[in-house]
Design a protein around this motif. Structure first.
Motif: not given
Length: 324
Positions: A84-90
């Protein structure tokens, strides 16, 4: 993160005591129609329907284990996981002070690696706490955002306050109900659809259960992640009301938002989340990998979840387990 369509992104961006319970909770009378707080479990309650879990429920669920078969319900999460924007993971892996093959000063030439997580906690398989979504800045049990929402973490309703979820789980296979391998984006599952599927599949939902809905959508995570993130099949608000009325503690699906997207009415978004989280204190489990359960024809199982105790978080990446 997988790409999202502009229209979908615009619509989506509008949203946004760990202890054993020794006796079956006896909730007070439900609020009057149109009044959703204070909670039926008391004005100070923070755990909602989890009050319904007790040792007897755990023992009931444990008796379902007959084969010793274990199912992982979480999915791997990485830099490319659509979210779901603006989510991200690294994840970033480092070997501190060990440049160019150096080791930690020691006779035994010790080497080690550490990792750093950078990202949002609402990526991949996840649980929503009651602090995640509300109605006009009011969250479960009448908690107003101004009173508990802090950038350093919520002071109420956080992930760390959710008791261990050890209970009976049931699977409703909507692909079987509709005789196709996967539902389509925006395809709606109504309360009547759930009732019919439960009846035909012999699924009985009991108080304190976790209900998982299989739509086949999770298959796209691997073969078409861009499509996975653009939309999804799912329940409507009527289905959310129906499920909450069954006395369940959580509802999950193999989709990233449980509700059907695009929304049937673009002016009413994530209404099912409001019904489940804010009004009824029912947790939401997203991106559950239900493929193996559906393939094996599982109807009921022992469901186990001990989420990360991240103080003040409103969501958490999880890997629940189903055991048969």
């Amino acid at each position: 993160m997988g790409p999202f369509g502009k229209a979908a992104r615009a619509a989506l961006m509008l949203a946004p005591l760990v202890a054993p319970l020794t006796a079956l909770a006896q909730p007070a009378a439900a609020p009057q129609p149109g009044q959703w707080h204070p909670s039926r479990y008391g004005a100070g309650d923070q755990i909602g329907a989890m009050n319904l879990l007790n040792p007897q429920k755990v023992l009931e669920a444990a008796r379902l284990v007959q084969r010793g078969q274990v199912y992982r319900l979480g999915v791997p999460v990485g830099r490319e996981t659509p979210a779901f924007p603006p989510r991200s993971a690294a994840v970033t892996v480092m070997m501190p002070d060990q440049f160019e093959g150096a080791t930690v000063p020691s006779e035994n030439r010790m080497s080690y690696a550490d990792d750093m997580f950078t990202g949002w906690l609402g990526v991949g398989s996840q649980i929503d706490s009651f602090a995640h979504l509300g109605i006009d800045n009011v969250f479960y049990n009448g908690n107003h955002a101004r009173d508990f929402m802090r950038t350093t973490g919520v002071t109420r309703l956080g992930i760390e306050g959710i008791p261990p979820m050890v209970t009976r789980g049931v699977l409703v296979d909507m692909t079987r109900a509709r005789n196709k391998p996967m539902l389509e984006e925006g395809e709606i599952i109504t309360a009547d659809d759930l009732r019919a599927a439960m009846r035909d599949q012999g699924v009985e939902v009991r108080q304190g259960d976790v209900v998982l809905i299989h739509t086949g959508w999770v298959e796209l995570l691997e073969r078409d992640p861009a499509r996975f993130g653009k939309g999804e099949p799912g329940i409507d608000n009527g289905a959310a009301e129906f499920l909450a009325g069954l006395g369940i503690v959580a509802v999950g699906a193999d989709t990233w938002g449980v509700e059907a997207v695009p929304f049937q009415n673009p002016n009413r978004i994530w209404e099912g989340h409001q019904t489940l989280l804010a009004k009824n204190g029912v947790h939401i489990l997203e991106v559950m990998d239900t493929r193996a359960l559906a393939r094996d024809g599982a109807r009921e199982f022992l469901f186990v979840l001990g989420q990360p105790l991240l103080r003040g978080a409103v969501q958490a990446i999880i890997n629940p387990i189903a055991i048969r």
